[in-house]
Design a protein around this motif. Structure first.
Motif, mmCIF file in Angstrom:
data_model
loop_
_atom_site.group_PDB
_atom_site.id
_atom_site.type_symbol
_atom_site.label_atom_id
_atom_site.label_comp_id
_atom_site.label_asym_id
_atom_site.label_seq_id
_atom_site.Cartn_x
_atom_site.Cartn_y
_atom_site.Cartn_z
ATOM 1 N N ALA A 148 44.955 98.591 3.439
ATOM 2 C CA ALA A 148 46.406 98.514 3.215
ATOM 3 C C ALA A 148 46.772 97.168 2.599
ATOM 4 N N ALA A 149 46.082 96.112 3.000
ATOM 5 C CA ALA A 149 46.379 94.782 2.479
ATOM 6 C C ALA A 149 46.135 94.714 0.980
ATOM 7 N N ASP A 150 45.084 95.350 0.510
ATOM 8 C CA ASP A 150 44.816 95.374 -0.929
ATOM 9 C C ASP A 150 46.010 95.930 -1.686
ATOM 10 N N ASP A 151 46.474 97.086 -1.237
ATOM 11 C CA ASP A 151 47.580 97.754 -1.927
ATOM 12 C C ASP A 151 48.900 97.014 -1.754
ATOM 13 N N LEU A 152 49.219 96.631 -0.521
ATOM 14 C CA LEU A 152 50.523 96.032 -0.259
ATOM 15 C C LEU A 152 50.651 94.613 -0.801
ATOM 16 N N ALA A 153 49.560 93.857 -0.831
ATOM 17 C CA ALA A 153 49.623 92.514 -1.424
ATOM 18 C C ALA A 153 49.895 92.642 -2.927
ATOM 19 N N ALA A 154 49.204 93.571 -3.567
ATOM 20 C CA ALA A 154 49.448 93.791 -4.998
ATOM 21 C C ALA A 154 50.889 94.253 -5.224
ATOM 22 N N GLU A 155 51.370 95.157 -4.367
ATOM 23 C CA GLU A 155 52.744 95.653 -4.503
ATOM 24 C C GLU A 155 53.768 94.535 -4.279
ATOM 25 N N THR A 156 53.451 93.612 -3.359
ATOM 26 C CA THR A 156 54.337 92.471 -3.111
ATOM 27 C C THR A 156 54.580 91.706 -4.409
ATOM 28 N N PHE A 157 53.509 91.437 -5.133
ATOM 29 C CA PHE A 157 53.639 90.656 -6.366
ATOM 30 C C PHE A 157 54.234 91.478 -7.509
ATOM 31 N N LEU A 158 54.024 92.778 -7.489
ATOM 32 C CA LEU A 158 54.658 93.632 -8.489
ATOM 33 C C LEU A 158 56.172 93.634 -8.283
ATOM 34 N N ILE A 159 56.606 93.762 -7.033
ATOM 35 C CA ILE A 159 58.040 93.720 -6.722
ATOM 36 C C ILE A 159 58.616 92.352 -7.096
ATOM 37 N N ALA A 160 57.881 91.298 -6.760
ATOM 38 C CA ALA A 160 58.347 89.943 -7.081
ATOM 39 C C ALA A 160 58.434 89.742 -8.594
ATOM 40 N N LEU A 161 57.453 90.246 -9.332
ATOM 41 C CA LEU A 161 57.470 90.118 -10.790
ATOM 42 C C LEU A 161 58.682 90.844 -11.374
ATOM 43 N N ARG A 162 58.908 92.049 -10.897
ATOM 44 C CA ARG A 162 60.044 92.827 -11.411
ATOM 45 C C ARG A 162 61.387 92.200 -11.024
ATOM 46 N N LEU B 4 60.075 79.920 -2.654
ATOM 47 C CA LEU B 4 59.351 81.034 -3.249
ATOM 48 C C LEU B 4 58.407 81.672 -2.231
ATOM 49 N N ARG B 5 57.712 80.862 -1.481
ATOM 50 C CA ARG B 5 56.761 81.367 -0.486
ATOM 51 C C ARG B 5 57.456 82.249 0.558
ATOM 52 N N PRO B 6 58.558 81.790 1.176
ATOM 53 C CA PRO B 6 59.253 82.675 2.124
ATOM 54 C C PRO B 6 59.782 83.948 1.463
ATOM 55 N N TRP B 7 60.213 83.858 0.206
ATOM 56 C CA TRP B 7 60.683 85.040 -0.502
ATOM 57 C C TRP B 7 59.554 86.066 -0.610
ATOM 58 N N LEU B 8 58.356 85.608 -0.981
ATOM 59 C CA LEU B 8 57.206 86.505 -1.084
ATOM 60 C C LEU B 8 56.833 87.093 0.284
ATOM 61 N N PHE B 9 56.860 86.259 1.327
ATOM 62 C CA PHE B 9 56.558 86.757 2.668
ATOM 63 C C PHE B 9 57.620 87.755 3.125
ATOM 64 N N GLY B 10 58.860 87.579 2.705
ATOM 65 C CA GLY B 10 59.912 88.538 3.028
ATOM 66 C C GLY B 10 59.634 89.895 2.399
ATOM 67 N N ILE B 11 59.216 89.887 1.145
ATOM 68 C CA ILE B 11 58.855 91.135 0.470
ATOM 69 C C ILE B 11 57.692 91.795 1.205
ATOM 70 N N ALA B 12 56.673 91.001 1.544
ATOM 71 C CA ALA B 12 55.495 91.531 2.241
ATOM 72 C C ALA B 12 55.867 92.103 3.607
ATOM 73 N N THR B 13 56.724 91.414 4.338
ATOM 74 C CA THR B 13 57.145 91.885 5.661
ATOM 75 C C THR B 13 57.869 93.225 5.550
ATOM 76 N N ASN B 14 58.729 93.367 4.556
ATOM 77 C CA ASN B 14 59.424 94.639 4.345
ATOM 78 C C ASN B 14 58.450 95.753 3.977
ATOM 79 N N LEU B 15 57.446 95.451 3.171
ATOM 80 C CA LEU B 15 56.450 96.466 2.813
ATOM 81 C C LEU B 15 55.618 96.881 4.022
ATOM 82 N N VAL B 16 55.274 95.932 4.878
ATOM 83 C CA VAL B 16 54.526 96.254 6.108
ATOM 84 C C VAL B 16 55.356 97.201 6.976
ATOM 85 N N ALA B 17 56.635 96.897 7.142
ATOM 86 C CA ALA B 17 57.509 97.749 7.961
ATOM 87 C C ALA B 17 57.608 99.149 7.353
ATOM 88 N N ARG B 18 57.772 99.220 6.048
ATOM 89 C CA ARG B 18 57.861 100.517 5.378
ATOM 90 C C ARG B 18 56.555 101.294 5.536
#
Length: 190
Positions: free
Chosen positions: A50-64, A76-90
């Motif tokens: 899951a980490a492989d997919d969700l880490a990549a998705e975190t940066f895709l969301i951040a890029l977009r 920037l770091r907390p923003w990225l961790f916020g995206i990752a935390t939301n993806l983990v919950a989802r």
């Protein structure tokens, strides 16, 4: 007076974010700088697959959404961790719905299915079962704060920015989480 290491990191991140906002190719520096920490955080909360997919998705969301990043609202770091935390919950919500559906149908997953691999990965984790059980007894907010600190190694301020809560709320959630964990784990020998 020279700025501390955290301040220097924030300046570098702000510069990277500004460049990435104008030039998508500059986003690779953001990825290079933060991917390992985001991956480690997600892998600690879920599993390696899951980490492989969700880490990549975190940066895709951040890029977009890079143009939406506002350094005035946090780093920037907390923003990225916020995206990752939301993806983990989802991910967890989706997985829970899937398992509830399987339980309703009464069918067993195949020996080589995704479900079996997930169960095997969870079973193989280094965490003791008692710790996992204790973590599940925390509220989502308490668990997010505790794991952002333990796995993401974020400061109280970064956690507050990540979850968009006050600094004081971070401290109170962390205090409650620690108290609950101590109570749940009191009988476990080190």
């Amino acid at each position: 007076m020279t700025p501390g290491p955290g301040a220097v990191e924030d300046v570098i991140d702000a510069q990277l974010a500004a460049q990435a906002g104008r030039d998508p190719a500059a986003f690779s520096a953001v990825y290079d700088r933060h991917f390992r920490d985001i991956y480690r955080y997600i892998a600690g909360r879920l599993d390696v697959q899951a980490a492989d997919d969700l880490a990549a998705e975190t940066f895709l969301i951040a890029l977009r959404g890079r143009e939406k990043f506002d350094p005035k609202r946090g780093g920037l770091r907390p923003w990225l961790f916020g995206i990752a935390t939301n993806l983990v919950a989802r991910h967890r919500s989706k997985e829970a719905r899937h398992y509830r559906a399987l339980a309703r149908t009464g069918t067993e997953p195949d020996a080589d299915s995704h479900e079996t691999r997930v169960v095997d990965a969870v079973s193989a984790q280094r965490l003791q079962p008692q710790l996992a059980k204790a973590l599940m007894k925390l509220t989502r907010g308490e668990r997010d704060v505790l794991l952002l600190m333990a796995l993401g190694q974020l400061s109280h301020e970064e956690i507050a920015q990540t979850l968009r809560i006050s600094y004081g709320t971070v401290g109170s959630r962390l205090s409650r989480a620690r108290k609950k964990l101590r109570t749940e784990l009191k009988d476990i020998e080190p």
